[in-house]
Motif scaffolding. Structure first.
Motif, PDB file in Angstrom:
ATOM      1  N   TYR A  59      13.658   6.595  37.476  1.00 22.62           N
ATOM      2  CA  TYR A  59      14.287   5.402  38.074  1.00 22.62           C
ATOM      3  C   TYR A  59      13.254   4.287  38.112  1.00 22.62           C
ATOM      4  O   TYR A  59      12.053   4.552  38.058  1.00 22.62           O
ATOM      5  CB  TYR A  59      14.816   5.673  39.508  1.00 22.62           C
ATOM      6  CG  TYR A  59      13.718   5.848  40.535  1.00 22.62           C
ATOM      7  CD1 TYR A  59      13.125   7.083  40.764  1.00 22.62           C
ATOM      8  CD2 TYR A  59      13.233   4.748  41.273  1.00 22.62           C
ATOM      9  CE1 TYR A  59      12.106   7.244  41.682  1.00 22.62           C
ATOM     10  CE2 TYR A  59      12.209   4.903  42.196  1.00 22.62           C
ATOM     11  CZ  TYR A  59      11.651   6.152  42.398  1.00 22.62           C
ATOM     12  OH  TYR A  59      10.627   6.305  43.309  1.00 22.62           O
ATOM     13  N   VAL A  60      13.746   3.046  38.182  1.00 23.89           N
ATOM     14  CA  VAL A  60      12.848   1.922  38.482  1.00 23.89           C
ATOM     15  C   VAL A  60      13.212   1.385  39.854  1.00 23.89           C
ATOM     16  O   VAL A  60      14.369   1.458  40.289  1.00 23.89           O
ATOM     17  CB  VAL A  60      12.916   0.777  37.437  1.00 23.89           C
ATOM     18  CG1 VAL A  60      12.249   1.191  36.143  1.00 23.89           C
ATOM     19  CG2 VAL A  60      14.314   0.282  37.205  1.00 23.89           C
ATOM     20  N   ASP A  61      12.207   0.863  40.522  1.00 21.80           N
ATOM     21  CA  ASP A  61      12.457   0.312  41.865  1.00 21.80           C
ATOM     22  C   ASP A  61      13.226  -0.997  41.781  1.00 21.80           C
ATOM     23  O   ASP A  61      14.048  -1.285  42.654  1.00 21.80           O
ATOM     24  CB  ASP A  61      11.115   0.130  42.581  1.00 21.80           C
ATOM     25  CG  ASP A  61      10.461   1.471  42.815  1.00 21.80           C
ATOM     26  OD1 ASP A  61      10.771   2.118  43.819  1.00 21.80           O
ATOM     27  OD2 ASP A  61       9.683   1.914  41.934  1.00 21.80           O
ATOM     28  N   LEU A  62      12.921  -1.796  40.768  1.00 21.80           N
ATOM     29  CA  LEU A  62      13.563  -3.106  40.640  1.00 21.80           C
ATOM     30  C   LEU A  62      13.770  -3.383  39.163  1.00 21.80           C
ATOM     31  O   LEU A  62      12.832  -3.245  38.372  1.00 21.80           O
ATOM     32  CB  LEU A  62      12.651  -4.175  41.274  1.00 21.80           C
ATOM     33  CG  LEU A  62      13.111  -5.633  41.222  1.00 21.80           C
ATOM     34  CD1 LEU A  62      14.402  -5.829  42.041  1.00 21.80           C
ATOM     35  CD2 LEU A  62      12.012  -6.545  41.795  1.00 21.80           C
ATOM     36  N   ILE A  69      18.427   2.660  39.098  1.00 20.90           N
ATOM     37  CA  ILE A  69      17.806   1.419  39.579  1.00 20.90           C
ATOM     38  C   ILE A  69      17.943   1.418  41.104  1.00 20.90           C
ATOM     39  O   ILE A  69      19.033   1.665  41.613  1.00 20.90           O
ATOM     40  CB  ILE A  69      18.558   0.177  39.049  1.00 20.90           C
ATOM     41  CG1 ILE A  69      18.571   0.122  37.523  1.00 20.90           C
ATOM     42  CG2 ILE A  69      17.991  -1.102  39.646  1.00 20.90           C
ATOM     43  CD1 ILE A  69      19.517  -0.956  36.964  1.00 20.90           C
ATOM     44  N   ARG A  70      16.852   1.131  41.804  1.00 24.26           N
ATOM     45  CA  ARG A  70      16.969   1.057  43.272  1.00 24.26           C
ATOM     46  C   ARG A  70      17.462  -0.313  43.728  1.00 24.26           C
ATOM     47  O   ARG A  70      18.349  -0.401  44.554  1.00 24.26           O
ATOM     48  CB  ARG A  70      15.637   1.398  43.914  1.00 24.26           C
ATOM     49  CG  ARG A  70      15.337   2.881  43.767  1.00 24.26           C
ATOM     50  CD  ARG A  70      14.496   3.393  44.894  1.00 24.26           C
ATOM     51  NE  ARG A  70      14.623   4.831  44.981  1.00 24.26           N
ATOM     52  CZ  ARG A  70      13.730   5.616  45.582  1.00 24.26           C
ATOM     53  NH1 ARG A  70      12.663   5.067  46.143  1.00 24.26           N
ATOM     54  NH2 ARG A  70      13.916   6.902  45.627  1.00 24.26           N
ATOM     55  N   SER A  71      16.861  -1.374  43.189  1.00 19.93           N
ATOM     56  CA  SER A  71      17.259  -2.727  43.601  1.00 19.93           C
ATOM     57  C   SER A  71      17.564  -3.556  42.363  1.00 19.93           C
ATOM     58  O   SER A  71      16.823  -3.512  41.376  1.00 19.93           O
ATOM     59  CB  SER A  71      16.144  -3.404  44.403  1.00 19.93           C
ATOM     60  OG  SER A  71      15.848  -2.658  45.563  1.00 19.93           O
ATOM     61  N   LEU A  72      18.633  -4.329  42.450  1.00 14.37           N
ATOM     62  CA  LEU A  72      19.046  -5.200  41.347  1.00 14.37           C
ATOM     63  C   LEU A  72      18.422  -6.565  41.532  1.00 14.37           C
ATOM     64  O   LEU A  72      18.445  -7.121  42.630  1.00 14.37           O
ATOM     65  CB  LEU A  72      20.564  -5.410  41.363  1.00 14.37           C
ATOM     66  CG  LEU A  72      21.470  -4.214  41.142  1.00 14.37           C
ATOM     67  CD1 LEU A  72      22.915  -4.700  41.066  1.00 14.37           C
ATOM     68  CD2 LEU A  72      21.081  -3.473  39.878  1.00 14.37           C
ATOM     69  N   GLY A  73      17.899  -7.119  40.438  1.00 15.91           N
ATOM     70  CA  GLY A  73      17.316  -8.445  40.558  1.00 15.91           C
ATOM     71  C   GLY A  73      17.485  -9.251  39.295  1.00 15.91           C
ATOM     72  O   GLY A  73      18.034  -8.783  38.286  1.00 15.91           O
TER      73      GLY A  73
END
Ligand SMILES: NC(=O)c1ccc[n+]([C@@H]2O[C@H](COP(=O)([O-])OP(=O)(O)OC[C@H]3O[C@@H](n4cnc5c(N)ncnc54)[C@H](OP(=O)(O)O)[C@@H]3O)[C@@H](O)[C@H]2O)c1
Length: 276
Positions: A101-104, A133-137
């Motif tokens: 996973y990626v954090d962002l 994905i942990r957070s979408l940006g």
């Protein structure tokens, strides 16, 4: 050195200062990232287009700091935007990083002429639900681009990574992005050392406080509630660049740095800039 965090709308915390990895590649990148982690950095900023995701992954694996304590950001390149290809773009990044996973995950540029950033973001929302994905940006998104992705998905981006620095303070843009609940993260915060660090206003404050010009500029961002991802290949500069929480700029200092704003539009205007 412990770097404070900010709460994102996704429920996760993000360090307020991260380590920018562009333009390092290969062993030089891995060694620099390991030194940065040793100094206290926990956020590592990369992108598919930097060609260094393998090197970032190697540093994450070699570091004694557990993966769960690191915050890895990567970015969807323009050529991977679109339904289906966004999923493939993230899969490629995860493979190169060797992570599950990626954090962002950021859309690197909106590319409004291409017209695929909304469908790309909607696909990222699916990938977030799947735990990849942990957070979408987003990155380089103007308020109208953010409004378009929110209208489609109902999900406010956790972060917008924007070019912000003393010469390009972009105060109205920062305020507009922030009022929607998105955290602003500055790229090229040191203006790639092209002069601002030696500006007399900066060096006078630095001399008085016994810090570097880079620390003054980065602390100015901290006090404006703007997170940042400065880059340095040098372990000593990496360390001082993140050592921002033991001193404070006065209101007068803040005004002196505010006065360096040129008001000149950024060259890479998100409304027209294209890179793939
Ligand atoms: N989202 C986007 O579109 C986008 C675009 C560009 C960059 N980024 C990200 O933002 C990160 C930072 O931006 P950037 O690398 O363009 O520029 P930057 O962080 O403003 O500047 C990096 C330059 O400043 C020098 N430097 C660093 N600390 C210094 C210090 N304390 N004193 C003197 N010089 C110093 C570095 O040289 P040394 O290495 O010799 O220290 C390097 O040449 C990138 O690495 C990348 O992760 C994102």
């Amino acid at each position: 050195m412990s770097i404070p965090t900010v709460s994102l709308n996704s429920g996760f915390d993000m360090p307020v200062v991260g380590y920018g990895t562009y333009p390092l590649k290969g062993h030089r990148a891995t060694d620099a990232i390991l030194a940065a982690i040793e100094s206290g950095y926990r956020l590592i900023d990369t992108a598919a287009s930097y060609g260094n995701e393998e090197a970032v992954g190697a540093a994450v694996r070699e570091s004694p700091v557990p993966r769960s304590e690191l915050f890895v950001t990567t970015k969807l390149r323009g050529s991977d935007q679109g339904r289906g290809s966004t999923r493939a773009g993230l899969a490629g990044s995860l493979t190169r990083l060797g992570l599950d996973y990626v954090d962002l995950y950021l859309i690197h540029w909106p590319l409004p002429r291409v017209g695929r950033f909304v469908e790309s973001y909607a696909e990222m929302a699916d990938l977030q639900r799947e735990g990849l994905i942990r957070s979408l940006g987003v990155s380089n998104f103007l308020p109208e681009h953010i409004a378009a992705v929110v209208a489609e998905t109902g999900i406010q981006p956790a972060v917008d990574q924007l070019q912000v620095s003393p010469s390009h303070a972009r105060a109205d843009l920062v305020t507009a992005v922030r009022t929607t609940g998105t955290v602003v993260q500055a790229w090229s915060p040191l203006e790639r050392n092209t002069g601002v660090l030696d500006d007399p206003s900066v060096t006078a404050i630095a001399g008085r406080l016994g810090v570097t010009g880079a620390q003054v500029v980065l602390r100015w961002l901290v006090q404006r509630d703007i997170t940042s991802v400065p880059h340095s290949s040098d372990p000593d500069r990496q360390r001082t660049n993140a050592d921002l929480f033991g001193f404070e700029l006065t209101a007068q200092d803040m005004a002196a740095i505010d006065a360096l704003d040129t008001g000149v539009p950024v060259k890479q205007d998100p409304a027209t800039w294209e890179e793939f």
